[in-house]
Write a protein that holds these residues in place. Structure first.
Motif, PDB file in Angstrom:
ATOM      1  N   VAL A   1     -21.547 -81.158   1.420  1.00 18.88           N
ATOM      2  CA  VAL A   1     -20.838 -80.696   0.223  1.00 18.88           C
ATOM      3  C   VAL A   1     -20.041 -81.842  -0.397  1.00 18.88           C
ATOM      4  O   VAL A   1     -20.005 -82.019  -1.621  1.00 18.88           O
ATOM      5  N   GLY A   2     -19.403 -82.651   0.446  1.00 18.69           N
ATOM      6  CA  GLY A   2     -18.642 -83.777  -0.075  1.00 18.69           C
ATOM      7  C   GLY A   2     -19.508 -84.772  -0.816  1.00 18.69           C
ATOM      8  O   GLY A   2     -19.147 -85.256  -1.903  1.00 18.69           O
TER       9      GLY A   2
ATOM     10  N   VAL B   1     -28.678 -87.162  -2.037  1.00 19.43           N
ATOM     11  CA  VAL B   1     -28.267 -85.783  -1.744  1.00 19.43           C
ATOM     12  C   VAL B   1     -29.313 -85.094  -0.860  1.00 19.43           C
ATOM     13  O   VAL B   1     -28.976 -84.374   0.086  1.00 19.43           O
ATOM     14  N   ALA B   2     -30.585 -85.330  -1.145  1.00 23.94           N
ATOM     15  CA  ALA B   2     -31.650 -84.754  -0.318  1.00 23.94           C
ATOM     16  C   ALA B   2     -31.588 -85.310   1.101  1.00 23.94           C
ATOM     17  O   ALA B   2     -31.776 -84.572   2.079  1.00 23.94           O
TER      18      ALA B   2
ATOM     19  N   LEU C   1     -27.293 -84.033   7.620  1.00 25.86           N
ATOM     20  CA  LEU C   1     -25.863 -83.818   7.834  1.00 25.86           C
ATOM     21  C   LEU C   1     -25.515 -82.334   7.851  1.00 25.86           C
ATOM     22  O   LEU C   1     -26.192 -81.518   7.220  1.00 25.86           O
ATOM     23  N   PRO C   2     -24.437 -81.986   8.535  1.00 20.90           N
ATOM     24  CA  PRO C   2     -23.966 -80.595   8.515  1.00 20.90           C
ATOM     25  C   PRO C   2     -23.349 -80.250   7.164  1.00 20.90           C
ATOM     26  O   PRO C   2     -23.141 -81.128   6.319  1.00 20.90           O
ATOM     27  N   PRO C   3     -23.016 -78.986   6.927  1.00 20.42           N
ATOM     28  CA  PRO C   3     -22.593 -78.547   5.590  1.00 20.42           C
ATOM     29  C   PRO C   3     -21.384 -79.275   5.017  1.00 20.42           C
ATOM     30  O   PRO C   3     -21.376 -79.607   3.834  1.00 20.42           O
ATOM     31  N   ARG C   4     -20.347 -79.540   5.811  1.00 18.11           N
ATOM     32  CA  ARG C   4     -19.121 -80.096   5.230  1.00 18.11           C
ATOM     33  C   ARG C   4     -19.339 -81.466   4.596  1.00 18.11           C
ATOM     34  O   ARG C   4     -19.004 -81.657   3.421  1.00 18.11           O
TER      35      ARG C   4
ATOM     36  N   LEU D   1     -19.615 -85.787  -4.764  1.00 21.22           N
ATOM     37  CA  LEU D   1     -19.512 -87.170  -5.236  1.00 21.22           C
ATOM     38  C   LEU D   1     -20.631 -87.488  -6.225  1.00 21.22           C
ATOM     39  O   LEU D   1     -20.393 -88.095  -7.282  1.00 21.22           O
ATOM     40  N   ALA D   2     -21.860 -87.080  -5.896  1.00 20.84           N
ATOM     41  CA  ALA D   2     -22.989 -87.319  -6.808  1.00 20.84           C
ATOM     42  C   ALA D   2     -22.790 -86.572  -8.121  1.00 20.84           C
ATOM     43  O   ALA D   2     -23.081 -87.097  -9.203  1.00 20.84           O
ATOM     44  N   SER D   3     -22.271 -85.349  -8.055  1.00 25.72           N
ATOM     45  CA  SER D   3     -22.033 -84.564  -9.271  1.00 25.72           C
ATOM     46  C   SER D   3     -20.965 -85.218 -10.148  1.00 25.72           C
ATOM     47  O   SER D   3     -21.120 -85.292 -11.372  1.00 25.72           O
ATOM     48  N   LEU D   4     -19.904 -85.688  -9.516  1.00 24.34           N
ATOM     49  CA  LEU D   4     -18.863 -86.382 -10.285  1.00 24.34           C
ATOM     50  C   LEU D   4     -19.418 -87.652 -10.918  1.00 24.34           C
ATOM     51  O   LEU D   4     -19.046 -88.006 -12.048  1.00 24.34           O
TER      52      LEU D   4
END
Length: 200
Positions: A146-147, A133-134, A140-143, A151-154
């Motif tokens: 966020v994806g 994520v870091a 990477l740009p925001p979109r 994914l990491a959160s899920l």
């Protein structure tokens, strides 16, 4: 005083060119662009750490305590994917945002699988999911960021509900412990990702 010998604009162009060997910048979103060389180097380090950790636990506690074959299969898939990426794309090539997102998503899923086999959300190394994520926040740009963060959160939420014994304990930790580990990982990912994003 003559300025003829000074670099144009006061910048060391040779130094900037050297830095661009690992990073290149886009003119659209001010985020750094990930190269194959940097991605592969970070992936080698992560996979080597996983392999050493799993092997050390297997030697100490016994192969059956860490699902050694399945863990090594997942780690080997990561090594194979890295070699394939280097052979097909070359080290100096910059990745598009879509390519970088795909590679980082693969790393997240591989890490989630290894964690699921070694204790799930009770494994303290769930914090390893902060690293991709870091990296996404820095490149990477925001979109797509966020994806990938989603994914990491899920993955962390799924690990919280994964009932797997912790190596050396022989029993799965309670749900509250696994949920706390997942929450800590999500909070850490948000803080680190936000901090990295703010410095890019």
């Amino acid at each position: 005083m003559s300025l003829e010998g000074a670099p144009a604009g006061g910048l060391d162009r040779a130094g900037l060119a050297a830095m661009q060997g690992a990073w290149s910048t886009t003119g659209e979103d001010n985020s750094a662009r990930l190269t194959v060389r940097l991605l592969s180097t970070l992936r080698w380090a992560g996979l080597a750490g996983q392999a050493l950790g799993v092997t050390a636990l297997a030697l100490w506690l016994g192969p059956e305590t860490v699902h050694l074959s399945a863990c090594l299969a997942a780690i080997t898939a990561g090594f194979a994917g890295n070699l394939l990426t280097l052979n097909m794309l070359g080290g100096a090539r910059g990745l598009t945002h879509g390519e970088a997102s795909g590679h980082i998503a693969f790393d997240i899923l591989e890490t989630v699988l290894v964690l699921a086999l070694t204790g799930g959300g009770g494994n303290p190394f769930i914090l390893a999911l902060i690293a991709p994520v870091a990296l996404a926040a820095a490149t990477l740009p925001p979109r797509p960021l966020v994806g990938l963060a989603t994914l990491a959160s899920l993955g962390m939420i799924g690990l919280a509900f994964t009932v797997a014994p912790l190596p050396g304990i022989g029993a799965a930790p309670p749900l509250s412990y696994r949920a706390a580990g997942a929450a800590a990982g999500k909070a850490g990912g948000g803080l680190v990702g936000g901090g990295v994003r703010g410095t890019v």
